[in-house]
Design a protein around this motif. Sequence first.
Motif, PDB file in Angstrom:
ATOM      1  N   ARG A 229       0.846  -1.206   0.000  1.00  0.00           N
ATOM      2  CA  ARG A 229       0.000   0.000   0.000  1.00  0.00           C
ATOM      3  C   ARG A 229       0.873   1.245   0.000  1.00  0.00           C
ATOM      4  N   LEU A 230       1.889   1.254   0.844  1.00  0.00           N
ATOM      5  CA  LEU A 230       2.764   2.419   0.923  1.00  0.00           C
ATOM      6  C   LEU A 230       3.585   2.581  -0.355  1.00  0.00           C
ATOM      7  N   LEU A 231       4.113   1.479  -0.869  1.00  0.00           N
ATOM      8  CA  LEU A 231       4.964   1.554  -2.058  1.00  0.00           C
ATOM      9  C   LEU A 231       4.173   1.942  -3.303  1.00  0.00           C
ATOM     10  N   ASN A 232       2.901   1.544  -3.343  1.00  0.00           N
ATOM     11  CA  ASN A 232       2.057   1.938  -4.486  1.00  0.00           C
ATOM     12  C   ASN A 232       1.844   3.443  -4.537  1.00  0.00           C
ATOM     13  N   GLN A 233       2.000   4.087  -3.389  1.00  0.00           N
ATOM     14  CA  GLN A 233       1.881   5.547  -3.330  1.00  0.00           C
ATOM     15  C   GLN A 233       3.193   6.237  -3.694  1.00  0.00           C
ATOM     16  N   GLN A 234       4.255   5.418  -3.857  1.00  0.00           N
ATOM     17  CA  GLN A 234       5.576   5.988  -4.102  1.00  0.00           C
ATOM     18  C   GLN A 234       6.218   5.418  -5.372  1.00  0.00           C
ATOM     19  N   THR A 235       5.382   5.150  -6.378  1.00  0.00           N
ATOM     20  CA  THR A 235       5.911   4.574  -7.623  1.00  0.00           C
ATOM     21  C   THR A 235       6.912   5.514  -8.291  1.00  0.00           C
ATOM     22  N   ARG A 236       6.667   6.803  -8.161  1.00  0.00           N
ATOM     23  CA  ARG A 236       7.611   7.767  -8.742  1.00  0.00           C
ATOM     24  C   ARG A 236       8.969   7.644  -8.057  1.00  0.00           C
ATOM     25  N   ALA A 237       8.943   7.429  -6.735  1.00  0.00           N
ATOM     26  CA  ALA A 237      10.195   7.262  -5.994  1.00  0.00           C
ATOM     27  C   ALA A 237      10.928   6.007  -6.458  1.00  0.00           C
ATOM     28  N   THR A 238      10.188   4.918  -6.681  1.00  0.00           N
ATOM     29  CA  THR A 238      10.813   3.675  -7.146  1.00  0.00           C
ATOM     30  C   THR A 238      11.500   3.879  -8.488  1.00  0.00           C
ATOM     31  N   PHE A 239      10.821   4.541  -9.404  1.00  0.00           N
ATOM     32  CA  PHE A 239      11.408   4.798 -10.725  1.00  0.00           C
ATOM     33  C   PHE A 239      12.696   5.610 -10.591  1.00  0.00           C
ATOM     34  N   SER A 240      12.673   6.655  -9.765  1.00  0.00           N
ATOM     35  CA  SER A 240      13.857   7.495  -9.571  1.00  0.00           C
ATOM     36  C   SER A 240      14.993   6.717  -8.905  1.00  0.00           C
ATOM     37  N   ILE A 241      14.631   5.878  -7.939  1.00  0.00           N
ATOM     38  CA  ILE A 241      15.637   5.078  -7.241  1.00  0.00           C
ATOM     39  C   ILE A 241      16.323   4.123  -8.206  1.00  0.00           C
ATOM     40  N   VAL A 242      15.555   3.441  -9.042  1.00  0.00           N
ATOM     41  CA  VAL A 242      16.143   2.500  -9.998  1.00  0.00           C
ATOM     42  C   VAL A 242      17.040   3.240 -10.989  1.00  0.00           C
ATOM     43  N   GLN A 243      16.614   4.399 -11.432  1.00  0.00           N
ATOM     44  CA  GLN A 243      17.464   5.203 -12.312  1.00  0.00           C
ATOM     45  C   GLN A 243      18.785   5.552 -11.622  1.00  0.00           C
ATOM     46  N   ASP A 244      18.692   5.894 -10.333  1.00  0.00           N
ATOM     47  CA  ASP A 244      19.886   6.229  -9.561  1.00  0.00           C
ATOM     48  C   ASP A 244      20.821   5.025  -9.457  1.00  0.00           C
ATOM     49  N   ILE A 245      20.239   3.837  -9.215  1.00  0.00           N
ATOM     50  CA  ILE A 245      21.043   2.616  -9.117  1.00  0.00           C
ATOM     51  C   ILE A 245      21.776   2.357 -10.432  1.00  0.00           C
ATOM     52  N   VAL A 246      21.068   2.482 -11.536  1.00  0.00           N
ATOM     53  CA  VAL A 246      21.667   2.248 -12.854  1.00  0.00           C
ATOM     54  C   VAL A 246      22.818   3.214 -13.096  1.00  0.00           C
ATOM     55  N   GLN A 247      22.603   4.471 -12.739  1.00  0.00           N
ATOM     56  CA  GLN A 247      23.637   5.483 -12.957  1.00  0.00           C
ATOM     57  C   GLN A 247      24.868   5.220 -12.085  1.00  0.00           C
ATOM     58  N   LEU A 248      24.633   4.917 -10.789  1.00  0.00           N
ATOM     59  CA  LEU A 248      25.753   4.688  -9.871  1.00  0.00           C
ATOM     60  C   LEU A 248      26.533   3.415 -10.209  1.00  0.00           C
ATOM     61  N   SER A 249      25.875   2.464 -10.833  1.00  0.00           N
ATOM     62  CA  SER A 249      26.528   1.182 -11.121  1.00  0.00           C
ATOM     63  C   SER A 249      26.997   1.075 -12.576  1.00  0.00           C
ATOM     64  N   GLU A 250      27.091   2.203 -13.236  1.00  0.00           N
ATOM     65  CA  GLU A 250      27.436   2.199 -14.665  1.00  0.00           C
ATOM     66  C   GLU A 250      28.768   1.492 -14.926  1.00  0.00           C
ATOM     67  N   THR A 251      29.754   1.692 -14.034  1.00  0.00           N
ATOM     68  CA  THR A 251      31.063   1.069 -14.224  1.00  0.00           C
ATOM     69  C   THR A 251      31.257  -0.145 -13.317  1.00  0.00           C
ATOM     70  N   ARG A 252      30.160  -0.641 -12.737  1.00  0.00           N
ATOM     71  CA  ARG A 252      30.232  -1.768 -11.808  1.00  0.00           C
ATOM     72  C   ARG A 252      29.894  -3.081 -12.505  1.00  0.00           C
ATOM     73  N   ARG A 253      30.200  -4.208 -11.834  1.00  0.00           N
ATOM     74  CA  ARG A 253      30.047  -5.522 -12.455  1.00  0.00           C
ATOM     75  C   ARG A 253      28.755  -6.231 -12.066  1.00  0.00           C
ATOM     76  N   GLY A 254      28.488  -6.281 -10.760  1.00  0.00           N
ATOM     77  CA  GLY A 254      27.341  -7.041 -10.282  1.00  0.00           C
ATOM     78  C   GLY A 254      26.527  -6.265  -9.276  1.00  0.00           C
ATOM     79  N   VAL A 255      25.218  -6.166  -9.501  1.00  0.00           N
ATOM     80  CA  VAL A 255      24.338  -5.363  -8.648  1.00  0.00           C
ATOM     81  C   VAL A 255      23.261  -6.264  -8.057  1.00  0.00           C
ATOM     82  N   MET A 256      23.212  -6.310  -6.725  1.00  0.00           N
ATOM     83  CA  MET A 256      22.142  -7.042  -6.044  1.00  0.00           C
ATOM     84  C   MET A 256      21.178  -6.032  -5.435  1.00  0.00           C
ATOM     85  N   ILE A 257      19.892  -6.209  -5.740  1.00  0.00           N
ATOM     86  CA  ILE A 257      18.857  -5.298  -5.258  1.00  0.00           C
ATOM     87  C   ILE A 257      17.905  -6.077  -4.351  1.00  0.00           C
TER      88      ILE A 257
END
Length: 580
Positions: A229-257
Amino acid sequence: MQYSLRPYQQEAVERTLQHFRKTSNPAVIVLPTGAGKSLVIAELARLAKHKILVLAHVKELVEQNADKYESFGLKASIFSAGLGKKSLSEQVTFASIQSLARNLAQLNEYYSLIIVDECHRISENDTSQYWQVIKQLQKNNANLKILGLTATPYRLGTGWIYHEHYHGFVRGEKNTVFNKCIFELPLNYMIKLGYLCPPETINPAIEHYDFSSIQPSHQGSYSDVELNRLLNQQTRATFSIVQDIVQLSETRRGVMIFAATVEHAKEITGYLPSEQTALITGETAKTERASFIDAFKAQKIKYLVNVSVLTTGFDAPHVDVIAILRPTESISLYQQIAGRGLRLFPDKQDCLLIDYAGNRFNLFYPEVGSPKPAPDTEPVQVLCPGCGFANTFWGRVGADGKVTEHFGRRCQGLLEDDETSQQCDFRFRFKTCNGCGAENDIAAKRCQQCSLVLVDPDDKLREALNLKNAMVLRCQGISIEKESGQRFKVIYHDEEGAELTERYDFAKPASKLAFQFDYLKRLNTKTPNNALASVADVIAAERLLTAPDFVIAHKHKRFGWQVTDKLFDYQGRFRTANSL
């Protein structure tokens, strides 16, 4: 391939042998995730002269521990339905606790030792699967030796899993699962010596989730319904967070979420590049799960999203980004998650650890053995006025870095001689027995000295609240005013300006003793104090005196309100003003 032990692993083995030559008391070894517990287990198993059992709660750990043992050129039995094997024929058996607990009748031989990996999972409930197996083995060996290994020696809600530490202090209660921690290696030591790579903890530059509006259960878990219920109210936050993860891990090998729920994990996966991403949940089929893990370990895919399934028994040393998108009250779980990224790998310099859920645990000094009393508390050091031991409790620190408040109950120092050891009896917070005057733990129901039933402070408050001629003051502080001779008064103040006054006369031994009885041992200072022997001493120590939480007074026809009781170290239900 045969492995050789590192110096600290060899020391852990030697400490175990020394301990069990003296006693059969259960013992625990604490090694950080990635320190190679399986090699310590393998060496102990190799040295064993009788049959032993090595237990784990997941098949991956069973297989991993067995592989290390067999690397010494030895043969082991495996008893695990998940691995398709159920044998106890060899001297050493590596087993799944679930499979073994369902086949107790087969444990009908003499076993000298049981080793439990991830031993913090053993509860104090004597009907649990672990205790069923232990009791069955004890039928053939009353002196069965029990050794636990873990990176996280505490359980959410119950605290430390052992009583004594070999460095000379006490942590858990006497009835904890393990009697003693016989060896421990700090995470920062492993990193400093180059056995693990350092975590690079960064605060997200974007908005993170706010889980403060939902409360965990008493076991520390969160409702999936409330989380979704709470996360459904924060879908915009999830999208931004995933974008941030992708950007921060651009030069990285393995990402566990690490996601909060299955629904949340699916949403996260949808924002990641499909050809580089896999999702594993408890619902993922075994063959598909194995395929995803193999592809991830081979670095054919970069992102691995999971929900509570890859926290233990999972090794992928190339992982260099850990993204936490789920709340947890468990420091054990937090450490296990972070540990997935701390193993060494060629050209790996560090591991990014990004917490988007605001958990705010200290990975290097995460736990003091009791639940965090408030969000703004942190581990603080408090010296015992009795023995001088440097205790670590939850507490608060002022702007100058000094401890302003702590929540410790009893000194953790261990007083030892050649024959015996006992915990220091100094109590920072205590409940006094009205019968013999002994100090007891604030949660005690009976006096430890005379067995008298201790009066529940809630009963005192309820009684006073129901009487017309009684007054209950929630004390926010005290002040001292000198009167004539050796007399002085203590004024108790509440947050709304109300006051109650209590007078003492140090010319009268009984009055002096009464004041010292309440305040001397609770003196809020790090240095020992012999006595509050004079009125001048009391006035000089005014800032250091610990105020009671509640003051109860009854109205006297002639003298007005007279203080009849003071409740110190209150832990009951009337903790907030609107509860009264």
